[in-house]
Design a protein around this motif. Sequence first.
Motif, PDB file in Angstrom:
ATOM      1  N   LEU A  36      45.619   6.047  44.073  1.00  0.00           N
ATOM      2  CA  LEU A  36      45.079   4.869  44.751  1.00  0.00           C
ATOM      3  C   LEU A  36      43.558   4.944  44.849  1.00  0.00           C
ATOM      4  O   LEU A  36      42.863   3.943  44.625  1.00  0.00           O
ATOM      5  N   ALA A  37      43.022   6.124  45.145  1.00  0.00           N
ATOM      6  CA  ALA A  37      41.565   6.291  45.231  1.00  0.00           C
ATOM      7  C   ALA A  37      40.902   6.031  43.888  1.00  0.00           C
ATOM      8  O   ALA A  37      39.840   5.406  43.808  1.00  0.00           O
ATOM      9  N   THR A  38      41.534   6.498  42.809  1.00  0.00           N
ATOM     10  CA  THR A  38      40.971   6.333  41.462  1.00  0.00           C
ATOM     11  C   THR A  38      40.958   4.863  41.052  1.00  0.00           C
ATOM     12  O   THR A  38      39.961   4.369  40.512  1.00  0.00           O
ATOM     13  N   VAL A  39      42.043   4.153  41.301  1.00  0.00           N
ATOM     14  CA  VAL A  39      42.093   2.723  40.977  1.00  0.00           C
ATOM     15  C   VAL A  39      41.083   1.961  41.836  1.00  0.00           C
ATOM     16  O   VAL A  39      40.393   1.050  41.345  1.00  0.00           O
ATOM     17  N   ALA A  40      40.964   2.323  43.111  1.00  0.00           N
ATOM     18  CA  ALA A  40      40.026   1.636  44.009  1.00  0.00           C
ATOM     19  C   ALA A  40      38.578   1.872  43.587  1.00  0.00           C
ATOM     20  O   ALA A  40      37.745   0.962  43.681  1.00  0.00           O
ATOM     21  N   TYR A  41      38.281   3.089  43.129  1.00  0.00           N
ATOM     22  CA  TYR A  41      36.914   3.361  42.665  1.00  0.00           C
ATOM     23  C   TYR A  41      36.561   2.441  41.505  1.00  0.00           C
ATOM     24  O   TYR A  41      35.495   1.813  41.496  1.00  0.00           O
ATOM     25  N   HIS A  42      37.408   2.339  40.523  1.00  0.00           N
ATOM     26  CA  HIS A  42      37.101   1.528  39.349  1.00  0.00           C
ATOM     27  C   HIS A  42      37.184   0.038  39.629  1.00  0.00           C
ATOM     28  O   HIS A  42      36.604  -0.768  38.890  1.00  0.00           O
ATOM     29  N   ASP A  43      37.863  -0.325  40.713  1.00  0.00           N
ATOM     30  CA  ASP A  43      37.876  -1.734  41.114  1.00  0.00           C
ATOM     31  C   ASP A  43      36.483  -2.218  41.484  1.00  0.00           C
ATOM     32  O   ASP A  43      36.175  -3.410  41.357  1.00  0.00           O
ATOM     33  N   ILE A  44      35.632  -1.309  41.926  1.00  0.00           N
ATOM     34  CA  ILE A  44      34.239  -1.670  42.237  1.00  0.00           C
ATOM     35  C   ILE A  44      33.558  -2.245  41.006  1.00  0.00           C
ATOM     36  O   ILE A  44      32.689  -3.112  41.099  1.00  0.00           O
ATOM     37  N   PHE A  45      33.978  -1.799  39.826  1.00  0.00           N
ATOM     38  CA  PHE A  45      33.398  -2.243  38.562  1.00  0.00           C
ATOM     39  C   PHE A  45      34.254  -3.329  37.885  1.00  0.00           C
ATOM     40  O   PHE A  45      34.027  -3.655  36.721  1.00  0.00           O
ATOM     41  N   ASP A  46      35.251  -3.874  38.619  1.00  0.00           N
ATOM     42  CA  ASP A  46      36.183  -4.849  38.028  1.00  0.00           C
ATOM     43  C   ASP A  46      36.837  -4.264  36.788  1.00  0.00           C
ATOM     44  O   ASP A  46      36.904  -4.890  35.728  1.00  0.00           O
ATOM     45  N   TYR A  47      37.362  -3.042  36.916  1.00  0.00           N
ATOM     46  CA  TYR A  47      37.809  -2.267  35.764  1.00  0.00           C
ATOM     47  C   TYR A  47      39.199  -1.703  36.030  1.00  0.00           C
ATOM     48  O   TYR A  47      39.347  -0.592  36.555  1.00  0.00           O
ATOM     49  N   PRO A  48      40.260  -2.430  35.666  1.00  0.00           N
ATOM     50  CA  PRO A  48      41.607  -1.889  35.818  1.00  0.00           C
ATOM     51  C   PRO A  48      41.830  -0.747  34.838  1.00  0.00           C
ATOM     52  O   PRO A  48      41.175  -0.681  33.800  1.00  0.00           O
ATOM     53  N   LEU A  49      42.755   0.132  35.155  1.00  0.00           N
ATOM     54  CA  LEU A  49      42.953   1.341  34.362  1.00  0.00           C
ATOM     55  C   LEU A  49      44.346   1.411  33.763  1.00  0.00           C
ATOM     56  O   LEU A  49      45.334   1.052  34.414  1.00  0.00           O
TER      57      LEU A  49
END
Length: 325
Positions: free
Chosen positions: A9-22
Amino acid sequence: MTPLEKSILATVAYHDIFDYPLAGFEIWRLLIRAREFGSEEFSAGEVFEALHGSRELKGKLGSRFGFYFLSGREAIVAKRLRRKKLADRKWKKLRPVFRLLSAVPFVRGIFVSGSLAMENSKEDSDADIIVVARAGRIWTVRTLMTFATAILGVRRHGDKTRDRICLNHYITDKSLRIPFPSLYNAQSYAHLLSAYREDDGIFRRFQEENSWLGGYLSNFGPSELRSARASSRPRGLVFLSRIGELMLAGRAGDGIERALGALEGRRIRKDPLFRSAGGRITIDEMQLEFHPDSHERFVIPEFNRRMEDLGLGEFASQRDSGLNR
């Protein structure tokens, strides 16, 4: 939640800052480590099992086309696919430029960073690069790279950013370790791509010497995948580079290097941006870094805030890499 669910969850939330799904594999490779969990590592199978079967994550994450995002943020999947196409176009345009830059004397490697490395480019995005210079010639390389990119019409200057090259970071083959650890830098360097297929393994050495990334990313390790877009250096241009190195070798080359360092060093230190808050400019014979207004100053506080909001306080104590106050 389990430690693995929290890290996902932390990893997905971090990249959400960049509008970047993983994608699932990206979540595993970029998995953020909470210091409270120690050196615990998770396999790709465990990550995929949690993504598909975790009840805790089901209400917090959504998925589409193989990408995972925070619930309610499915629109960023189309944005990532669109930006991927833009990045492909930029790579196609810049790959011949990287080949030509192989003629610059004393350049031992070029690493692509930022939005282009993430394949998250916007229309007006430039290409951030880290240039690896031969030790003892960092100022010479900076001058030659500035001249070469200007001649080729691809140097970023003022408002001219689209498909341009931003020369904001130089290191040497004797100083590959970046001495500014942070979660932001760990994620940035984990996305690095090599512009060249290196015979001497300079890119792998960079990954090995920056093993501190493993303190932030559970599954960090040297990867040949990060050279997937690399081009070969044309032999004719490599020959020109070696001729230039012979001409700039010895005492004459040492004198030019010292003169450039003294002249440019004085000019940079007089610039008002040299001590500007929220950034960092580093100038010495081992590293030249020009980030007077770093995105890190926004990303780290935003990540910490999101971690508190998601009830992941153990991830919320991130600090920047030592930006000017």
